[in-house]
Design a protein around this motif. Sequence first.
Motif, PDB file in Angstrom:
ATOM      1  N   ARG A  32       0.829  -1.208   0.000  1.00 18.40           N
ATOM      2  CA  ARG A  32       0.000   0.000   0.000  1.00 18.40           C
ATOM      3  C   ARG A  32       0.860   1.254   0.000  1.00 18.40           C
ATOM      4  N   GLN A  33       2.145   1.084  -0.279  1.00 19.94           N
ATOM      5  CA  GLN A  33       3.038   2.230  -0.306  1.00 19.94           C
ATOM      6  C   GLN A  33       2.732   3.114  -1.518  1.00 19.94           C
ATOM      7  N   ALA A  34       2.980   4.397  -1.361  1.00 17.16           N
ATOM      8  CA  ALA A  34       2.705   5.350  -2.431  1.00 17.16           C
ATOM      9  C   ALA A  34       3.625   5.099  -3.618  1.00 17.16           C
ATOM     10  N   THR A  35       3.154   5.439  -4.808  1.00 15.39           N
ATOM     11  CA  THR A  35       3.986   5.401  -6.003  1.00 15.39           C
ATOM     12  C   THR A  35       5.166   6.349  -5.837  1.00 15.39           C
ATOM     13  N   LEU A  36       6.319   5.953  -6.343  1.00 16.67           N
ATOM     14  CA  LEU A  36       7.507   6.785  -6.297  1.00 16.67           C
ATOM     15  C   LEU A  36       7.646   7.519  -7.625  1.00 16.67           C
ATOM     16  N   LEU A  37       7.599   8.849  -7.595  1.00 16.89           N
ATOM     17  CA  LEU A  37       7.811   9.698  -8.764  1.00 16.89           C
ATOM     18  C   LEU A  37       9.271  10.132  -8.770  1.00 16.89           C
ATOM     19  N   PHE A  38       9.990   9.830  -9.859  1.00 17.49           N
ATOM     20  CA  PHE A  38      11.432  10.089  -9.927  1.00 17.49           C
ATOM     21  C   PHE A  38      11.762  11.129 -10.989  1.00 17.49           C
ATOM     22  N   PHE A  39      12.563  12.134 -10.590  1.00 17.63           N
ATOM     23  CA  PHE A  39      13.072  13.148 -11.509  1.00 17.63           C
ATOM     24  C   PHE A  39      14.568  12.919 -11.718  1.00 17.63           C
ATOM     25  N   ASN A  40      14.972  12.729 -12.960  1.00 16.72           N
ATOM     26  CA  ASN A  40      16.343  12.394 -13.293  1.00 16.72           C
ATOM     27  C   ASN A  40      17.231  13.637 -13.380  1.00 16.72           C
ATOM     28  N   GLY A  41      18.542  13.411 -13.492  1.00 19.05           N
ATOM     29  CA  GLY A  41      19.498  14.498 -13.597  1.00 19.05           C
ATOM     30  C   GLY A  41      19.508  15.122 -14.981  1.00 19.05           C
ATOM     31  N   ILE A  42      20.248  16.192 -15.132  1.00 17.32           N
ATOM     32  CA  ILE A  42      20.266  16.933 -16.386  1.00 17.32           C
ATOM     33  C   ILE A  42      20.842  16.070 -17.509  1.00 17.32           C
ATOM     34  N   GLY A  43      20.137  16.062 -18.635  1.00 13.31           N
ATOM     35  CA  GLY A  43      20.583  15.320 -19.802  1.00 13.31           C
ATOM     36  C   GLY A  43      20.465  13.820 -19.693  1.00 13.31           C
ATOM     37  N   ARG A  89       2.523  16.306 -12.985  1.00 16.61           N
ATOM     38  CA  ARG A  89       1.222  16.108 -12.343  1.00 16.61           C
ATOM     39  C   ARG A  89       0.193  15.580 -13.334  1.00 16.61           C
ATOM     40  N   LYS A  90       0.208  16.093 -14.564  1.00 14.96           N
ATOM     41  CA  LYS A  90      -0.700  15.612 -15.602  1.00 14.96           C
ATOM     42  C   LYS A  90      -0.417  14.147 -15.938  1.00 14.96           C
ATOM     43  N   LEU A  91       0.867  13.766 -15.911  1.00 12.88           N
ATOM     44  CA  LEU A  91       1.234  12.374 -16.149  1.00 12.88           C
ATOM     45  C   LEU A  91       0.655  11.478 -15.062  1.00 12.88           C
ATOM     46  N   LEU A  92       0.771  11.905 -13.816  1.00  8.95           N
ATOM     47  CA  LEU A  92       0.191  11.137 -12.711  1.00  8.95           C
ATOM     48  C   LEU A  92      -1.321  11.029 -12.872  1.00  8.95           C
ATOM     49  N   ASP A  93      -1.963  12.132 -13.243  1.00 11.77           N
ATOM     50  CA  ASP A  93      -3.412  12.118 -13.418  1.00 11.77           C
ATOM     51  C   ASP A  93      -3.828  11.109 -14.487  1.00 11.77           C
ATOM     52  N   SER A  94      -3.024  11.001 -15.551  1.00 13.41           N
ATOM     53  CA  SER A  94      -3.373  10.086 -16.644  1.00 13.41           C
ATOM     54  C   SER A  94      -3.340   8.627 -16.199  1.00 13.41           C
ATOM     55  N   HIS A  95      -2.618   8.341 -15.114  1.00 14.61           N
ATOM     56  CA  HIS A  95      -2.546   6.981 -14.574  1.00 14.61           C
ATOM     57  C   HIS A  95      -3.358   6.837 -13.284  1.00 14.61           C
ATOM     58  N   ASP A  96      -4.174   7.842 -12.984  1.00 16.76           N
ATOM     59  CA  ASP A  96      -5.004   7.827 -11.774  1.00 16.76           C
ATOM     60  C   ASP A  96      -4.161   7.647 -10.508  1.00 16.76           C
ATOM     61  N   ILE A  97      -2.998   8.275 -10.485  1.00 20.95           N
ATOM     62  CA  ILE A  97      -2.119   8.248  -9.312  1.00 20.95           C
ATOM     63  C   ILE A  97      -2.335   9.533  -8.538  1.00 20.95           C
ATOM     64  N   GLU A  98      -2.764   9.417  -7.298  1.00 22.20           N
ATOM     65  CA  GLU A  98      -3.064  10.604  -6.494  1.00 22.20           C
ATOM     66  C   GLU A  98      -1.888  10.978  -5.608  1.00 22.20           C
ATOM     67  N   ARG A 120       1.912  19.921  -2.917  1.00 22.95           N
ATOM     68  CA  ARG A 120       2.319  19.338  -1.638  1.00 22.95           C
ATOM     69  C   ARG A 120       1.224  18.531  -0.952  1.00 22.95           C
ATOM     70  N   ARG A 121      -0.035  18.750  -1.313  1.00 25.29           N
ATOM     71  CA  ARG A 121      -1.097  17.904  -0.759  1.00 25.29           C
ATOM     72  C   ARG A 121      -0.997  16.465  -1.272  1.00 25.29           C
ATOM     73  N   ARG A 122      -0.276  16.272  -2.364  1.00 22.16           N
ATOM     74  CA  ARG A 122      -0.168  14.951  -2.975  1.00 22.16           C
ATOM     75  C   ARG A 122       1.147  14.251  -2.642  1.00 22.16           C
ATOM     76  N   VAL A 123       2.026  14.918  -1.921  1.00 16.34           N
ATOM     77  CA  VAL A 123       3.364  14.372  -1.660  1.00 16.34           C
ATOM     78  C   VAL A 123       3.475  13.897  -0.228  1.00 16.34           C
ATOM     79  N   GLY A 124       3.827  12.611  -0.058  1.00 21.56           N
ATOM     80  CA  GLY A 124       4.008  12.060   1.276  1.00 21.56           C
ATOM     81  C   GLY A 124       5.405  12.299   1.812  1.00 21.56           C
ATOM     82  N   LYS A 125       6.414  11.823   1.071  1.00 20.55           N
ATOM     83  CA  LYS A 125       7.807  11.973   1.471  1.00 20.55           C
ATOM     84  C   LYS A 125       8.622  12.495   0.293  1.00 20.55           C
ATOM     85  N   LEU A 126       9.771  13.079   0.628  1.00 24.66           N
ATOM     86  CA  LEU A 126      10.634  13.681  -0.384  1.00 24.66           C
ATOM     87  C   LEU A 126      12.056  13.172  -0.172  1.00 24.66           C
TER      88      LEU A 126
END
Length: 279
Positions: A32-43, A89-98, A120-126
């Motif tokens: 039941r853990q939240a989905t992990l959204l990952f932002f990669n480094g430059i390039g 955020r739009k990408l998450l919405d397209s997969h019904d990820i809250e 920030r209402r949608r983010v559990g941990k950073l």
Amino acid sequence: MTSPKRMPIIETQDVDGIELRTARWTSASNSRQATLLFFNGIGANLELTLGLGDMFPDRDIITFDVPGVGLSPVTSWPYRPWMLARWARKLLDSHDIEEVDVMGVSWGGAMAQQFAFQYRRRVGKLVLCATTAGMTMIPGHPKSLSKMVDTRRYSDPEFMRKSFESLYGEAVDGEAGSHIDNLLPPDPKGYIYQLLAFVGWSSLPFIRFLTMPTLVLMGDRDTIVPVANGHILRVALPDAELKVIEGGGHLFLVTRAEETADLIREFLIRSESEPKAAA
């Protein structure tokens, strides 16, 4: 991150009129853990993230190639961090990820902070790896920074191997070699747009609003983002802890993957019962 066993579904999606090449891992467990959204480094193209599935086997994970990077087409215009956060955020919405936990490395750590502020209402941990609060950062070694803008690090594997230690602060080993082999050169305009997105950006004006539990990870041999930047984040963020990877360079997420994953998993599990930050 060599020879990953758990591979993602990779596809190109239209996200708010922008074509993004995305990768999504779906956990086979009933976690039941939240989905992990990952932002990669430059390039950095998403092939460099393929080890995430094995690092976090019990989590759904989602990431994407920024426009002009990997196989995502470059946009016709420059963009700002708030725009990239909106696309995510739009990408998450397209997969019904809250709700998500958010992780970013280097340039992606800045984008992770921006996303966590906007939504920030949608983010559990950073989780912030080898990153800074923006233009107020303590700069890295000039020799490393000069190689950062040399596009040969993406197009010439031999140049990358020769420059790896002076660029990232660690010697080339098996993990680093795999990283080099998976590099795809970004579109030159797309790379410039990534650089421009960071110009003038700082999280310090809003960082006190990031009240979610935050883990800051830094390498003590990082020549691009010195560890002092991690101390700035730890002090500025309301609920942050700092862990320093001893002997780790800028790419400790790759070169010290097992150690780094252990720290992140322990943090995420320990923080599960903590309340989510309010806006």
